[in-house]
Scaffold this active site. Sequence first.
Site, PDB file in Angstrom:
ATOM      1  CG  PHE A   1     -50.682  50.807  30.739  1.00 21.41           C
ATOM      2  CD1 PHE A   1     -51.903  50.165  30.901  1.00 21.41           C
ATOM      3  CD2 PHE A   1     -50.459  51.529  29.583  1.00 21.41           C
ATOM      4  CE1 PHE A   1     -52.876  50.233  29.910  1.00 21.41           C
ATOM      5  CE2 PHE A   1     -51.426  51.603  28.585  1.00 21.41           C
ATOM      6  CZ  PHE A   1     -52.644  50.960  28.748  1.00 21.41           C
TER       7      PHE A   1
ATOM      8  CE  LYS B   1     -46.968  48.769  44.375  1.00 25.75           C
ATOM      9  NZ  LYS B   1     -46.848  48.597  42.927  1.00 25.75           N
TER      10      LYS B   1
ATOM     11  CG  PHE C   1     -50.680  40.751  38.225  1.00 24.63           C
ATOM     12  CD1 PHE C   1     -49.478  41.253  37.781  1.00 24.63           C
ATOM     13  CD2 PHE C   1     -51.504  41.568  38.979  1.00 24.63           C
ATOM     14  CE1 PHE C   1     -49.090  42.539  38.084  1.00 24.63           C
ATOM     15  CE2 PHE C   1     -51.124  42.870  39.287  1.00 24.63           C
ATOM     16  CZ  PHE C   1     -49.909  43.350  38.830  1.00 24.63           C
TER      17      PHE C   1
ATOM     18  CB  CYS D   1     -54.881  51.782  39.945  1.00 18.08           C
ATOM     19  SG  CYS D   1     -53.936  53.205  39.485  1.00 18.08           S
TER      20      CYS D   1
HETATM   21  C1  UDX Z   1     -51.586  48.899  39.240  1.00 16.69           C
HETATM   22  C2  UDX Z   1     -51.248  48.461  37.805  1.00 16.69           C
HETATM   23  O1  UDX Z   1     -50.162  47.527  37.852  1.00 16.69           O
HETATM   24  C3  UDX Z   1     -50.903  49.633  36.927  1.00 16.69           C
HETATM   25  O2  UDX Z   1     -50.700  49.208  35.588  1.00 16.69           O
HETATM   26  C4  UDX Z   1     -52.056  50.619  36.964  1.00 16.69           C
HETATM   27  O3  UDX Z   1     -51.756  51.735  36.184  1.00 16.69           O
HETATM   28  C5  UDX Z   1     -52.340  51.027  38.412  1.00 16.69           C
HETATM   29  O4  UDX Z   1     -52.599  49.875  39.207  1.00 16.69           O
HETATM   30  P1  UDX Z   1     -50.259  49.453  41.488  1.00 16.69           P
HETATM   31  O5  UDX Z   1     -51.591  49.729  42.122  1.00 16.69           O
HETATM   32  O6  UDX Z   1     -49.160  50.408  41.754  1.00 16.69           O
HETATM   33  O7  UDX Z   1     -50.421  49.400  39.884  1.00 16.69           O
HETATM   34  O8  UDX Z   1     -49.780  48.038  42.008  1.00 16.69           O
HETATM   35  P2  UDX Z   1     -49.484  46.561  41.487  1.00 16.69           P
HETATM   36  O9  UDX Z   1     -48.071  46.261  41.745  1.00 16.69           O
HETATM   37  O10 UDX Z   1     -49.996  46.343  40.124  1.00 16.69           O
HETATM   38  O11 UDX Z   1     -50.363  45.707  42.537  1.00 16.69           O
HETATM   39  C6  UDX Z   1     -51.746  45.974  42.708  1.00 16.69           C
HETATM   40  C7  UDX Z   1     -52.321  45.148  43.830  1.00 16.69           C
HETATM   41  O12 UDX Z   1     -52.421  43.791  43.474  1.00 16.69           O
HETATM   42  C8  UDX Z   1     -51.506  45.187  45.122  1.00 16.69           C
HETATM   43  O13 UDX Z   1     -52.396  45.269  46.216  1.00 16.69           O
HETATM   44  C9  UDX Z   1     -50.771  43.859  45.110  1.00 16.69           C
HETATM   45  O14 UDX Z   1     -50.442  43.425  46.406  1.00 16.69           O
HETATM   46  C10 UDX Z   1     -51.806  42.975  44.453  1.00 16.69           C
HETATM   47  N1  UDX Z   1     -51.239  41.792  43.773  1.00 16.69           N
HETATM   48  C11 UDX Z   1     -50.451  41.942  42.662  1.00 16.69           C
HETATM   49  C12 UDX Z   1     -51.554  40.514  44.222  1.00 16.69           C
HETATM   50  O15 UDX Z   1     -52.268  40.343  45.218  1.00 16.69           O
HETATM   51  N2  UDX Z   1     -51.060  39.433  43.546  1.00 16.69           N
HETATM   52  C13 UDX Z   1     -50.278  39.550  42.432  1.00 16.69           C
HETATM   53  O16 UDX Z   1     -49.892  38.516  41.877  1.00 16.69           O
HETATM   54  C14 UDX Z   1     -49.967  40.858  41.986  1.00 16.69           C
END
Ligand code: UDX
Length: 445
Positions: A150, A318, A247, A258
Site C-alpha cells: 500500500f 503528483k 483524499f 496504480c
Molecule cells: C496510490 C496509493 O496511495 C497507494 O496505496 C497504492 O499502492 C498506489 O497508488 P500513488 O499513486 O503513489 O499511490 O499516489 P497518491 O499519493 O495516492 O495519489 C494518487 C493520485 O490521486 C494522484 O494523482 C493525486 O494527485 C490524486 N489525489 C490524491 C487527488 O487528486 N486528491 C486527493 O485528495 C488525493
Amino acid sequence: MAESRTIGVFGAGWVGLVTGGCFAELGHRVIVRDVMPERIEALRAGELPFHEPDLPEVLERNRERITYTLDAGDLVGADAIFVCVQTPPTYSGDADLSFVWSALDDLPASDERQILVMKSTVPVGTGDKVRAALEGRGLSNVGYVSNPEFLAEGRAVRDFLNPDRIVVGAFAEEDGAAVEALYGGIEAPVVRTDVASAEMIKLAANAFLMTRISFINEIANVCEAVGADVVEVAKGIGLDHRLGPHFLRAGIGYGGSCFPKDSLALKQLASNSGYHFQLLAAVIEVNELQKRRVIQKLQKHLGKLRGKKIALLGLAFKAGTDDMREAPSLVLASRLLAEGAEVRAWDPVARPGKLIKGAVLHATVLEAVRDADAAVIVTEWDELRGLASKDVRDAMARPLIIDGRNLLDPAAARAAGFAYEGIGRPSSPFEGLPQTAEPEAKVSN
Ligand code: UDX
C-alpha cells in the site's frame, strides 16, 4: 526486532527495491533478482533507476545485507520470495501476468519449504491460479501468500516501515505466520485472512480512495455551479470522524501508476464474472472528464484556443515524483494541441521525452509563462506557490491562472492582478469574458 531471515525479491523495480531495502532495514538478509543486466550493475554501483526519498539511504545503510543478482538460482534457500514484478493492463483491461509467470518459471527447486509472497497487485483469483500451477509443476512444498503493498510514491519507505496495516492472506496457516513474522519490529495491525480476500483488500482500498477523489471532484463541480467553495466543504466533511480528512482534495483528477490501472483491472474483474460495477465505472468516467474541464475554463476566459499560448506548470502526476504515467498533463497537453493552442511546459523533474509531441519544455516557470495567455497549475509543486507574482504577471500576455490543484490563495492571486480560477471555488470576476488582458481595471473586488 524480527528474527533474521533470508528474503528473495523478484523484480528490482520500485516495489521490489522498497520491499528489499526495508526488509534489510528490519535486519533480514535480502537477495534482489532482476532480468536486466544494466539494472543489476547500476544497483551494485549504488545507483537507483528512479527517484524515491529515503530509499538511497536505506539501501546504502544496509548494503552489507543486500545482494543484487541476475541468477534466480541465488534465491535457493530463501525463507520467502517476494514477487514484485509489473502487472500492466492488457488490451482487454485485464492484468498481464506474464512477468509473474516467468518469475515462477525461474523459481529454483529446493528441498526446503519455500514461500512465494505476492506483493504485486493482481486480480482476485491469481493466488488460486498460481497454487494450481505450482501443484502442476510438482512444487507442492512451495507455499503461497498474498501480501499486497500500500505504498504511495514519494513516501514509500515511510509507508512500508509505518503501515496502517499489514495484510497477509495465506492458504496454509504456517505460511501466513512465517510472513507475518518477517515484519517483526513494525507496529501495525496485521490482517490475517484468506488469499482471495487479501487480493481484494488491495483492489478495494484503491477503488475506495479513487471514489473519494471522484466524489469530491463532482462536489467541486457542483460548488462551481452554486457558488460554494469545495476547499471549505472538504474541511467541513473531513471533520466527521466517520469520513476523515484524507483524499478529499479536489483537482484535475487522479493519475499515476496504480489508480488508473487498478481501477480498470477491478472493473474488468467484476465484469468478467458478469457483474457491472456501476459505481467504479462512474468513478473512472468522472476522472476522465475532470482532466478535461480545464479546457472549458480556458475557453471561458480566452474564447477559441487556436493560436493561444498556454503554459502547463507541472507534468508529473503528483508532486515529489518525476513519474508521468497517466498524468493529467498528458491529456491536457494533447487536448490543447488538438484545439490548436501553443503548449509550453515546465516541470522541476519530469521530462516528457516523446510523451507530449508538440509541446515545448522550458527550464524555468518564468520562461514558460512569457507571453502566455494562461498558466495552468497541473502539479502541486511547492515552486508554484509563489506563481501569483509581479514578475509572472508582467511576463504574461494575459494574467490568467487556472489552478488545477487549488494551490494558491484565490484572494491573494486576484489582489496581485490575476484572473484566477481554481477547482470548485467561486469564480474569477472576469467570468465569461475573454478580456483578461486588463487586470488592473478589472480587479475591483
Ligand atoms: C496510490 C496509493 O496511495 C497507494 O496505496 C497504492 O499502492 C498506489 O497508488 P500513488 O499513486 O503513489 O499511490 O499516489 P497518491 O499519493 O495516492 O495519489 C494518487 C493520485 O490521486 C494522484 O494523482 C493525486 O494527485 C490524486 N489525489 C490524491 C487527488 O487528486 N486528491 C486527493 O485528495 C488525493
